[in-house]
Each structure stands twice: as C-alpha cells, then as structure tokens.
Enzyme design. Structure first.
Site, PDB file in Angstrom:
ATOM      1  N   ARG A   1       6.100 -15.203  -6.153  1.00 29.18           N
ATOM      2  CA  ARG A   1       6.837 -13.646  -5.664  1.00 29.18           C
ATOM      3  C   ARG A   1       8.178 -14.387  -6.299  1.00 29.18           C
ATOM      4  O   ARG A   1       8.749 -15.264  -5.096  1.00 29.18           O
ATOM      5  CB  ARG A   1       6.278 -13.771  -4.567  1.00 29.18           C
ATOM      6  CG  ARG A   1       6.679 -11.777  -3.992  1.00 29.18           C
ATOM      7  CD  ARG A   1       6.547 -11.845  -2.709  1.00 29.18           C
ATOM      8  NE  ARG A   1       7.112 -10.788  -1.890  1.00 29.18           N
ATOM      9  CZ  ARG A   1       6.149  -9.426  -1.411  1.00 29.18           C
ATOM     10  NH1 ARG A   1       5.268  -9.566  -0.770  1.00 29.18           N
ATOM     11  NH2 ARG A   1       7.187  -8.197  -1.089  1.00 29.18           N
TER      12      ARG A   1
ATOM     13  N   ASN B   1      13.828  -5.798  -7.540  1.00 24.96           N
ATOM     14  CA  ASN B   1      14.572  -4.185  -7.571  1.00 24.96           C
ATOM     15  C   ASN B   1      15.383  -3.671  -7.220  1.00 24.96           C
ATOM     16  O   ASN B   1      16.837  -3.352  -8.074  1.00 24.96           O
ATOM     17  CB  ASN B   1      13.313  -3.485  -8.425  1.00 24.96           C
ATOM     18  CG  ASN B   1      12.282  -3.466  -9.594  1.00 24.96           C
ATOM     19  OD1 ASN B   1      12.612  -5.267  -9.653  1.00 24.96           O
ATOM     20  ND2 ASN B   1      11.704  -3.400  -9.673  1.00 24.96           N
TER      21      ASN B   1
ATOM     22  N   ASP C   1       8.993  -8.544  -7.461  1.00 24.32           N
ATOM     23  CA  ASP C   1       9.939  -8.387  -6.433  1.00 24.32           C
ATOM     24  C   ASP C   1      11.498  -8.412  -6.267  1.00 24.32           C
ATOM     25  O   ASP C   1      11.760  -9.032  -6.575  1.00 24.32           O
ATOM     26  CB  ASP C   1       9.383  -8.199  -4.875  1.00 24.32           C
ATOM     27  CG  ASP C   1       9.586  -6.980  -4.080  1.00 24.32           C
ATOM     28  OD1 ASP C   1      10.755  -6.289  -3.670  1.00 24.32           O
ATOM     29  OD2 ASP C   1       9.500  -7.710  -2.168  1.00 24.32           O
TER      30      ASP C   1
ATOM     31  N   ARG D   1      16.940  -4.135  -3.979  1.00 26.34           N
ATOM     32  CA  ARG D   1      18.157  -5.195  -3.815  1.00 26.34           C
ATOM     33  C   ARG D   1      19.115  -5.209  -5.024  1.00 26.34           C
ATOM     34  O   ARG D   1      20.727  -5.955  -4.857  1.00 26.34           O
ATOM     35  CB  ARG D   1      17.964  -5.748  -2.945  1.00 26.34           C
ATOM     36  CG  ARG D   1      17.268  -5.785  -1.824  1.00 26.34           C
ATOM     37  CD  ARG D   1      16.396  -7.079  -1.003  1.00 26.34           C
ATOM     38  NE  ARG D   1      14.993  -7.158  -1.399  1.00 26.34           N
ATOM     39  CZ  ARG D   1      13.874  -8.303  -1.651  1.00 26.34           C
ATOM     40  NH1 ARG D   1      14.095  -9.186  -0.867  1.00 26.34           N
ATOM     41  NH2 ARG D   1      12.847  -7.546  -1.745  1.00 26.34           N
TER      42      ARG D   1
ATOM     43  N   HIS E   1      15.202  -0.814 -11.485  1.00 25.96           N
ATOM     44  CA  HIS E   1      13.685  -0.270 -11.885  1.00 25.96           C
ATOM     45  C   HIS E   1      14.066  -0.387 -13.187  1.00 25.96           C
ATOM     46  O   HIS E   1      13.278  -0.739 -14.685  1.00 25.96           O
ATOM     47  CB  HIS E   1      13.125   0.689 -11.490  1.00 25.96           C
ATOM     48  CG  HIS E   1      12.469   0.932  -9.964  1.00 25.96           C
ATOM     49  ND1 HIS E   1      12.000  -0.873  -9.632  1.00 25.96           N
ATOM     50  CD2 HIS E   1      12.755   1.741  -9.025  1.00 25.96           C
ATOM     51  CE1 HIS E   1      12.215  -0.224  -7.988  1.00 25.96           C
ATOM     52  NE2 HIS E   1      12.328   1.326  -7.605  1.00 25.96           N
TER      53      HIS E   1
ATOM     54  N   ARG F   1       7.197   5.895  -0.441  1.00 31.47           N
ATOM     55  CA  ARG F   1       7.700   5.641  -1.154  1.00 31.47           C
ATOM     56  C   ARG F   1       8.647   6.770  -1.329  1.00 31.47           C
ATOM     57  O   ARG F   1       7.679   7.988  -2.269  1.00 31.47           O
ATOM     58  CB  ARG F   1       8.600   4.479  -2.572  1.00 31.47           C
ATOM     59  CG  ARG F   1       8.359   3.612  -1.572  1.00 31.47           C
ATOM     60  CD  ARG F   1       8.974   2.640  -3.067  1.00 31.47           C
ATOM     61  NE  ARG F   1       8.490   1.224  -2.974  1.00 31.47           N
ATOM     62  CZ  ARG F   1       9.282   0.282  -3.194  1.00 31.47           C
ATOM     63  NH1 ARG F   1      10.283   0.351  -4.570  1.00 31.47           N
ATOM     64  NH2 ARG F   1       9.075  -1.537  -2.605  1.00 31.47           N
TER      65      ARG F   1
ATOM     66  N   GLU G   1       0.295   1.046  -1.207  1.00 31.33           N
ATOM     67  CA  GLU G   1       1.532   1.827   0.551  1.00 31.33           C
ATOM     68  C   GLU G   1       2.812   2.478  -1.103  1.00 31.33           C
ATOM     69  O   GLU G   1       3.653   2.955  -0.385  1.00 31.33           O
ATOM     70  CB  GLU G   1       2.252   0.406   0.524  1.00 31.33           C
ATOM     71  CG  GLU G   1       0.923  -0.321   1.369  1.00 31.33           C
ATOM     72  CD  GLU G   1      -0.209  -1.440   1.024  1.00 31.33           C
ATOM     73  OE1 GLU G   1       0.001  -1.205  -0.185  1.00 31.33           O
ATOM     74  OE2 GLU G   1      -1.644  -1.044   1.766  1.00 31.33           O
ATOM     75  N   ASN G   2       2.934   1.915  -2.494  1.00 34.77           N
ATOM     76  CA  ASN G   2       3.949   2.487  -2.380  1.00 34.77           C
ATOM     77  C   ASN G   2       4.905   3.993  -3.280  1.00 34.77           C
ATOM     78  O   ASN G   2       5.453   4.808  -3.294  1.00 34.77           O
ATOM     79  CB  ASN G   2       4.361   1.320  -4.071  1.00 34.77           C
ATOM     80  CG  ASN G   2       4.611  -0.027  -4.038  1.00 34.77           C
ATOM     81  OD1 ASN G   2       4.904  -1.180  -4.899  1.00 34.77           O
ATOM     82  ND2 ASN G   2       5.243  -0.066  -3.266  1.00 34.77           N
TER      83      ASN G   2
HETATM   84  C1  IPE Z   1       5.063  -5.341  -3.858  1.00 37.29           C
HETATM   85  O1  IPE Z   1       6.294  -5.360  -3.164  1.00 37.29           O
HETATM   86  C2  IPE Z   1       4.421  -4.483  -4.646  1.00 37.29           C
HETATM   87  C3  IPE Z   1       5.255  -4.334  -5.640  1.00 37.29           C
HETATM   88  C4  IPE Z   1       5.521  -5.383  -5.947  1.00 37.29           C
HETATM   89  C5  IPE Z   1       4.240  -3.495  -6.816  1.00 37.29           C
HETATM   90  P1  IPE Z   1       6.929  -4.155  -1.860  1.00 37.29           P
HETATM   91  O2  IPE Z   1       8.848  -4.234  -2.482  1.00 37.29           O
HETATM   92  O3  IPE Z   1       6.352  -2.248  -2.193  1.00 37.29           O
HETATM   93  O4  IPE Z   1       6.664  -5.070  -0.364  1.00 37.29           O
HETATM   94  P2  IPE Z   1       7.051  -4.808   0.772  1.00 37.29           P
HETATM   95  O5  IPE Z   1       7.566  -3.698   1.140  1.00 37.29           O
HETATM   96  O6  IPE Z   1       7.974  -6.033   0.424  1.00 37.29           O
HETATM   97  O7  IPE Z   1       5.800  -5.636   1.319  1.00 37.29           O
HETATM   98  C1  IPE Z   2       9.775  -3.502  -6.811  1.00 38.49           C
HETATM   99  O1  IPE Z   2      10.979  -3.878  -5.956  1.00 38.49           O
HETATM  100  C2  IPE Z   2       9.320  -2.779  -7.728  1.00 38.49           C
HETATM  101  C3  IPE Z   2       8.226  -2.209  -7.012  1.00 38.49           C
HETATM  102  C4  IPE Z   2       7.899  -2.348  -6.148  1.00 38.49           C
HETATM  103  C5  IPE Z   2       7.646  -0.935  -7.711  1.00 38.49           C
HETATM  104  P1  IPE Z   2      11.485  -3.059  -4.678  1.00 38.49           P
HETATM  105  O2  IPE Z   2      11.470  -2.063  -5.239  1.00 38.49           O
HETATM  106  O3  IPE Z   2      10.374  -3.460  -4.028  1.00 38.49           O
HETATM  107  O4  IPE Z   2      12.554  -4.099  -5.021  1.00 38.49           O
HETATM  108  P2  IPE Z   2      13.234  -4.660  -3.252  1.00 38.49           P
HETATM  109  O5  IPE Z   2      12.515  -5.104  -2.740  1.00 38.49           O
HETATM  110  O6  IPE Z   2      13.453  -2.948  -2.506  1.00 38.49           O
HETATM  111  O7  IPE Z   2      14.795  -5.360  -3.628  1.00 38.49           O
HETATM  112 MG    MG Z   3      10.611  -4.446  -2.698  1.00 44.71          MG
END
Ligand code: IPE
Ligand code: IPE
Ligand code: MG
Length: 249
Positions: free
Chosen positions: A191, A25, A23, A27, A40, A74, A70-71
């Site tokens: 995490r 990427n 988690d 930010r 990413h 997005r 849930e992704n």
């Molecule tokens: C969890 O990260 C899913 C992955 C790392 C693939 P998210 O960024 O989607 O989770 P939340 O929204 O902070 O719970």
């Molecule tokens: C994790 O990074 C990658 C995926 C969930 C695909 P994020 O895209 O959730 O990055 P943040 O949490 O918004 O910084």
């Molecule tokens: Mg995230």
C-alpha cells in the site's frame, strides 16, 4: 561498485501474486498545487511501470485496487472522471498489454460500472483471454465484504438446490465462490501513501500475505520502489505458523 536494486533481487524467491492498494493520488496532486483529478490522470505511469516490473521479473499475478465499493461515495464529478479515465486507459493500453502477453481480469461488481466502461473491459478481457503471461487483475467497484457476501449467497443457493452437501464445505469451496477463484493467494500486499489499513481489499486472500507499506504516493511509485518492496519481502521469513528451524531445514 554499487549493485542495483534489480540485481539484488533473488529470481528464485519472487512473490507469485502481488496486490497493490494504489493510494495517494489526491495528496500527490495537492502537493503539486493541482486539483485531485490531476493526481488520477498522473497515476497511469505508475500502473504501467508496475505491470512492466512484473513482466520483467516474471511475476505471475498482479492485482491492482483501482476503485472500491466505498469510492462510489466520493463527489460525483470525481467518480465520473475516474470512470472516464478507466475507459480511455483501457482503450490506450490494451494493444500494448496484448502484445506483451498479459491477460486482463476484473474483480468486483462490474454491473455497477457505466455501460461504456463495462463494455470496454469485457472486450479487453476477451481479446487477452488466451495470453499466458502475467495476469493483471483490476479491482473495480470491488469490496471484500461485498465479495464474501456474494460468495455466501451463491454457496447457500447451491446447498439449497442440492448441488452441494455438508461434506463439500471447506476452504476450497469458499475460494471457488470468490471473484478471485482463478487467482492464487496473495504473497505480497503493497500500500502506498503511508496509510496502514486494508480498506476492504482481499480480506480472505491476504490471510498469510506479507504486508508492505510505503510513504511514497502512488503517482511516484516507480520500478525502483517496486524493487524495494520485493527486496523487503525477500528478507522476511514466511513461517506459516511453523518454527524457524522447520523452514530453514
Ligand atoms: C483505497 O483507497 C481504495 C483504492 C485505492 C482504490 P481509499 O483512499 O479509498 O481508502 P481510505 O478511504 O483511505 O481507506
Ligand atoms: C487512490 O488515490 C485512487 C482511488 C482511491 C481511486 P486517492 O484518490 O485515494 O488519493 P488520496 O488518498 O486522497 O491522496
Ligand atoms: Mg486515498
């Protein structure tokens, strides 16, 4: 003389199965004045280095949470980019993974992935299926509630069809019907990015995992950071409900 983190790791007490919620990427990109998608793209280095760490130490199983159920909610552009990155990463990395004896595995609802990604993944899994090194599992379109629901459905069907009866209901039956049926329970769950939640990842499989949270954002998670997580894990006493004296004697 300072002892390196790697030298401090006890090779006899390694976690057998490490799962990582990759988690931060978005930010990370923002911090560097870039678009989320740049984060990413920059994540692959950390993926490579965590695989390399497992290989170097001889950790048997590495499971990476790459895309959750849930992704899918997005913005479409971000989802599309992630799927494209997935296909190109598989294509670029598979030879090296195969050369290093890694077996690729996928958990999640693969049917929901774009056809191309699905095909690339199936070919990669097929190519590496007889490898005996580290098992690398990618969680893609994965949600733990979705996994448990599909296990319940498949158990219910087997019961209805008379394939199993009342006596067969036990923890092993649940395990056998999960996407992770050929993986051991998770020993260490990591995490990154400072969030301290599980976000629908491996709820059954982490029943007795050690949890490790770090503020480091995923693209910055390198070998040293992985060593820190392992050292932290090795300094814990896993009691599994027993008392300390039972463990140390
Ligand atoms: C969890 O990260 C899913 C992955 C790392 C693939 P998210 O960024 O989607 O989770 P939340 O929204 O902070 O719970
Ligand atoms: C994790 O990074 C990658 C995926 C969930 C695909 P994020 O895209 O959730 O990055 P943040 O949490 O918004 O910084
Ligand atoms: Mg995230």
């Amino acid at each position: 003389m300072e002892i390196s983190l790697l030298d401090q790791i006890n090779k006899e007490k390694l976690p057998n199965h490490v799962a990582i919620i990759m988690d931060g990427n978005g930010r990370w990109a923002k911090k560097n004045g870039k678009e989320r998608t740049f984060g990413h793209r920059s994540a692959l280095g950390a993926v490579r280095s965590s695989i390399e760490t497992c290989r170097r130490l001889g950790i048997g199983y590495l499971t990476l949470y790459a895309f959750s159920t849930e992704n899918w909610n997005r913005p479409k552009l971000e989802v599309n980019l992630l799927m494209t990155l997935l296909s190109s990463a598989i294509k670029d990395e598979i030879k090296e993974l195969h050369k290093n004896g890694i077996r690729l595995n996928v958990i999640g609802d693969m049917e929901k992935l774009p056809k191309k990604a699905n095909k690339d993944l199936s070919q990669a899994m097929d190519l590496t299926k007889d490898n005996t090194g580290c098992v690398l599992t990618l969680a893609l379109s994965y949600g733990s509630k979705d996994e448990l629901l599909s296990a319940i459905k498949s158990i219910a069907k087997k019961y209805k069809d008379g394939e199993i009866s009342d006596e067969d209901f036990n923890e092993e039956l649940v395990h056998q019907n999960l996407y992770t049926h050929d993986l051991p329970m998770v020993d260490l769950m990591i995490r990154t990015s400072g969030e301290t939640r599980i976000s629908n990842f491996l709820l059954w499989q982490i029943a007795y995992s050690e949890l490790y949270f770090t503020d480091v954002l995923w693209p910055d998670f390198n070998e040293e950071e992985f060593y820190k997580a392992i050292l932290n894990y090795q300094n814990r006493e896993r009691r599994f409900g027993k008392i300390s004296e039972q463990i140390t004697n």
